[in-house]
Write an enzyme that holds these catalytic residues in place. Structure first.
Site, mmCIF file in Angstrom:
data_model
loop_
_atom_site.group_PDB
_atom_site.id
_atom_site.type_symbol
_atom_site.label_atom_id
_atom_site.label_comp_id
_atom_site.label_asym_id
_atom_site.label_seq_id
_atom_site.Cartn_x
_atom_site.Cartn_y
_atom_site.Cartn_z
ATOM 1 N N HIS A 58 0.871 -1.179 0.000
ATOM 2 C CA HIS A 58 0.000 0.000 0.000
ATOM 3 C C HIS A 58 0.915 1.240 0.000
ATOM 4 O O HIS A 58 1.676 1.449 -0.942
ATOM 5 C CB HIS A 58 -0.932 -0.101 1.218
ATOM 6 N N HIS A 118 -2.024 -2.111 -10.099
ATOM 7 C CA HIS A 118 -3.001 -1.497 -9.215
ATOM 8 C C HIS A 118 -4.269 -2.322 -9.252
ATOM 9 O O HIS A 118 -4.646 -2.841 -10.295
ATOM 10 C CB HIS A 118 -3.295 -0.048 -9.650
ATOM 11 N N ASP A 134 3.116 5.555 -6.931
ATOM 12 C CA ASP A 134 4.311 5.427 -6.104
ATOM 13 C C ASP A 134 5.577 5.197 -6.908
ATOM 14 O O ASP A 134 6.677 5.253 -6.356
ATOM 15 C CB ASP A 134 4.131 4.256 -5.121
HETATM 16 N N1 CMC Z 1 4.985 -7.072 -10.450
HETATM 17 C C1 CMC Z 1 4.865 -8.259 -11.071
HETATM 18 N N2 CMC Z 1 3.702 -8.900 -11.232
HETATM 19 C C2 CMC Z 1 2.612 -8.322 -10.712
HETATM 20 C C3 CMC Z 1 2.653 -7.077 -10.047
HETATM 21 C C4 CMC Z 1 3.904 -6.444 -9.930
HETATM 22 N N3 CMC Z 1 4.037 -5.277 -9.320
HETATM 23 N N4 CMC Z 1 1.418 -6.737 -9.648
HETATM 24 C C5 CMC Z 1 0.608 -7.730 -10.046
HETATM 25 N N5 CMC Z 1 1.337 -8.699 -10.692
HETATM 26 C C6 CMC Z 1 0.813 -9.894 -11.319
HETATM 27 C C7 CMC Z 1 0.468 -10.964 -10.296
HETATM 28 O O1 CMC Z 1 1.555 -11.817 -10.032
HETATM 29 C C8 CMC Z 1 -0.669 -11.671 -10.990
HETATM 30 O O2 CMC Z 1 -0.137 -12.489 -11.986
HETATM 31 P P1 CMC Z 1 -0.791 -13.948 -12.274
HETATM 32 O O3 CMC Z 1 -2.174 -13.650 -12.755
HETATM 33 O O4 CMC Z 1 0.098 -14.581 -13.263
HETATM 34 O O5 CMC Z 1 -0.798 -14.652 -10.943
HETATM 35 C C9 CMC Z 1 -1.421 -10.547 -11.696
HETATM 36 O O6 CMC Z 1 -0.416 -9.541 -11.963
HETATM 37 C C10 CMC Z 1 -2.550 -9.935 -10.893
HETATM 38 O O7 CMC Z 1 -2.035 -9.551 -9.621
HETATM 39 P P2 CMC Z 1 -2.891 -9.446 -8.293
HETATM 40 O O8 CMC Z 1 -1.984 -9.668 -7.125
HETATM 41 O O9 CMC Z 1 -4.113 -10.297 -8.410
HETATM 42 O O10 CMC Z 1 -3.352 -7.932 -8.335
HETATM 43 P P3 CMC Z 1 -3.979 -7.145 -7.121
HETATM 44 O O11 CMC Z 1 -4.986 -6.250 -7.713
HETATM 45 O O12 CMC Z 1 -4.401 -8.050 -6.030
HETATM 46 O O13 CMC Z 1 -2.725 -6.326 -6.575
HETATM 47 C C11 CMC Z 1 -1.195 -4.596 -6.122
HETATM 48 C C12 CMC Z 1 -2.563 -4.959 -6.722
HETATM 49 C C13 CMC Z 1 -1.028 -3.070 -6.160
HETATM 50 C C14 CMC Z 1 -1.141 -5.048 -4.635
HETATM 51 C C15 CMC Z 1 -0.109 -5.309 -6.924
HETATM 52 O O14 CMC Z 1 -0.144 -4.888 -8.272
HETATM 53 C C16 CMC Z 1 1.276 -5.116 -6.337
HETATM 54 O O15 CMC Z 1 1.695 -5.874 -5.452
HETATM 55 N N6 CMC Z 1 2.052 -4.069 -6.833
HETATM 56 C C17 CMC Z 1 3.333 -3.760 -6.276
HETATM 57 C C18 CMC Z 1 3.163 -2.934 -5.024
HETATM 58 C C19 CMC Z 1 2.732 -1.513 -5.319
HETATM 59 O O16 CMC Z 1 3.293 -0.851 -6.171
HETATM 60 N N7 CMC Z 1 1.755 -1.039 -4.552
HETATM 61 C C20 CMC Z 1 1.275 0.338 -4.630
HETATM 62 C C21 CMC Z 1 -0.119 0.434 -5.103
HETATM 63 S S1 CMC Z 1 -0.547 2.123 -5.526
HETATM 64 C C22 CMC Z 1 -0.641 2.968 -4.040
HETATM 65 C C23 CMC Z 1 -1.770 2.543 -3.217
HETATM 66 O O17 CMC Z 1 -2.929 2.668 -3.635
HETATM 67 O O18 CMC Z 1 -1.508 2.139 -2.074
#
Ligand code: CMC
Length: 428
Positions: A268, A307, A363
């Site tokens: 987050h 995201h 971010d």
């Molecule tokens: N790098 C590599 N792969 C990723 C990433 C990433 N940053 N984010 C998602 N994926 C992949 C994930 O492995 C999955 O692949 P597969 O379908 O093959 O298993 C797919 O994309 C979908 O991911 P998810 O985990 O289901 O997506 P989510 O909506 O639950 O997660 C997130 C959203 C923001 C937690 C995630 O994208 C992440 O961990 N990003 C990195 C951390 C980050 O930058 N966070 C800041 C968010 S913006 C500020 C805020 O609002 O807090």
């Protein structure tokens, strides 16, 4: 006759049910009448992470993740970032409308007259270890503030609520600045309400008794815009926490302490810190392709990418990228920017990221700006918290005055053991 309904057939029983559709949602409670026999609890939805569950009706922030749209109270983020100020945006989020000239002046004065904190709070900051994470200090300070403002418990009282809003917005930068000065072992600077909100914050961070100290207007403006971009983001993790704690009628300080704790997580608000650490680990543009390969193998995530809501482009990221260039004109460039640009370029052409709709989020660049402004990495999430404070407050106020809201209490799918008899210790 309206056709705003959903007809569901339960194949277990062959029975058909009609469920109303309102605002493109179905009331989850309507599923409870779907049962196999009368003693059943009824059907529930299973939605870990609340990916498709609306927990409230809100009139604060609108996001269209597919189109990359973000609006506060109907105003596009791009226009607010360009033409407004953080305190004006805070007023907008909290009151629902842009202020008149007089209203804005009064609001700015009111907030700036609540910037001083109780001396006990200053001593509390001193009691932390020299290397304490400033988010720990902020989280703790908020719960201490709950003990200092007893009227905050009266959450049903509109005047008391208004008072806490002013106190929180006014005092949070002071706590953050004290946490920073504590970290670097320098005396605290007390607030200067002649300055702007962000100007005063920079002053409290940096002032070292120089005769001709002036806040750099470009840096103050950049920080102001970054705060605007972070000011609200509808039902994200920390805001959901603020609402959940608030739904128990706890006071806004402890609710915000919980929200700040959620924000500190690396998925987050902690992501900007994680981005800078990641860029440091990559170390050089030439290592970008091999780093991307490891991300694709699943060794780790690309921080600052992806995201839950934006599946096109995070509109905040576009604005942040522009601010980075303004800041670098004052501070000089940062080699991490070149690595970030290369990372973005490579990732945006890669099938793994394209097919999963993973784009830079807010971010990705904000951490580089904070670094260029010489903020220590562990202050980044504190900056996010200062920006998000009016959003948390606006959402809390909306919750308290929403008659449909009840104490937050999710259900579970129990898959544990059936009833079994306790086995005395000696017999196990
Ligand atoms: N790098 C590599 N792969 C990723 C990433 C990433 N940053 N984010 C998602 N994926 C992949 C994930 O492995 C999955 O692949 P597969 O379908 O093959 O298993 C797919 O994309 C979908 O991911 P998810 O985990 O289901 O997506 P989510 O909506 O639950 O997660 C997130 C959203 C923001 C937690 C995630 O994208 C992440 O961990 N990003 C990195 C951390 C980050 O930058 N966070 C800041 C968010 S913006 C500020 C805020 O609002 O807090």
């Amino acid at each position: 006759m309206t056709n705003e309904t959903l007809t569901v057939t339960d194949n277990r029983t062959g029975k058909t049910y009609e469920i109303p559709i309102e605002n493109e949602t179905i009331p989850a409670a309507a599923l409870r009448k779907i049962k196999v026999d009368p003693d059943d609890f009824g059907l529930m939805t299973y939605d870990p992470g609340y990916g498709n569950t609306a927990s409230c009706k809100s009139a604060i922030t609108y996001i269209d993740g597919d189109k990359g749209i973000l609006r506060y109270r109907g105003y596009p983020i791009e226009q607010l970032a360009e033409q407004s100020t953080f305190l004006e945006v805070a007023y907008l989020l909290i009151h629902g409308e842009l202020p008149s000239k007089d209203e804005l002046e009064r609001w700015e004065n009111d907030v700036m007259h609540h910037t001083f904190v109780h001396e006990n709070l200053a001593r509390m900051v001193e009691a932390f270890r020299y290397d304490a994470h400033p988010m720990s200090i902020l989280i703790s300070a908020l719960s201490i503030m709950s003990s200092m403002h007893a009227d905050a418990k009266d959450v049903q009282n509109a005047a008391a609520r208004k008072k806490q809003v002013l106190r929180i917005l006014g005092k949070l930068p002071t706590v953050a600045a004290f946490a920073y000065r504590h970290r670097i072992g320098r005396p605290y600077n007390y607030p200067n309400s002649d300055l702007s909100y962000t100007g005063n914050f920079l002053y409290m961070l940096d002032y070292m008794k120089q005769t001709h100290y002036e806040v750099n207007p470009v840096l103050a403006k950049a920080l102001d815009v970054l705060f605007i971009l972070h000011a609200d983001h509808e039902q994200n993790c920390s805001t959901a926490v603020m609402r959940n704690i608030g739904s128990a009628m706890a006071d806004p300080y402890v609710a915000m302490s919980g929200a700040a704790a959620a924000l500190s997580g690396p998925l987050h608000g902690g992501a900007n810190e994680a981005v800078v650490k990641m860029l440091g680990v990559i170390g050089d543009e030439k290592h970008v392709p091999s780093y991307i390969e490891r991300v694709k193998k699943g060794d780790f995530r690309l921080m600052g990418f992806g995201h839950r809501v934006y599946k096109n482009y995070d509109p905040r990221a576009r604005i942040v990228k522009q601010i980075a260039y303004d800041v670098f004109k004052v501070t000089g460039t940062d080699p991490l920017l070149d690595i970030a640009l290369k990372l973005e370029e490579v990732a945006l052409q890669d099938e793994y990221f394209v097919s999963r709709k993973l784009y830079p989020n807010v971010d990705f660049y904000s951490g580089i700006i904070y670094r260029a402004m010489r903020f220590p990495t562990d202050m980044f999430t504190v900056l996010f918290a200062l920006g998000r404070a009016p959003g948390w407050l606006a959402q809390w106020l909306e919750l308290i005055t929403d008659e449909e809201q009840r104490i937050a209490r999710p259900r579970q799918v129990y898959l544990g053991a059936e009833e079994r008899a306790y086995v005395p210790l000696g017999e196990r």
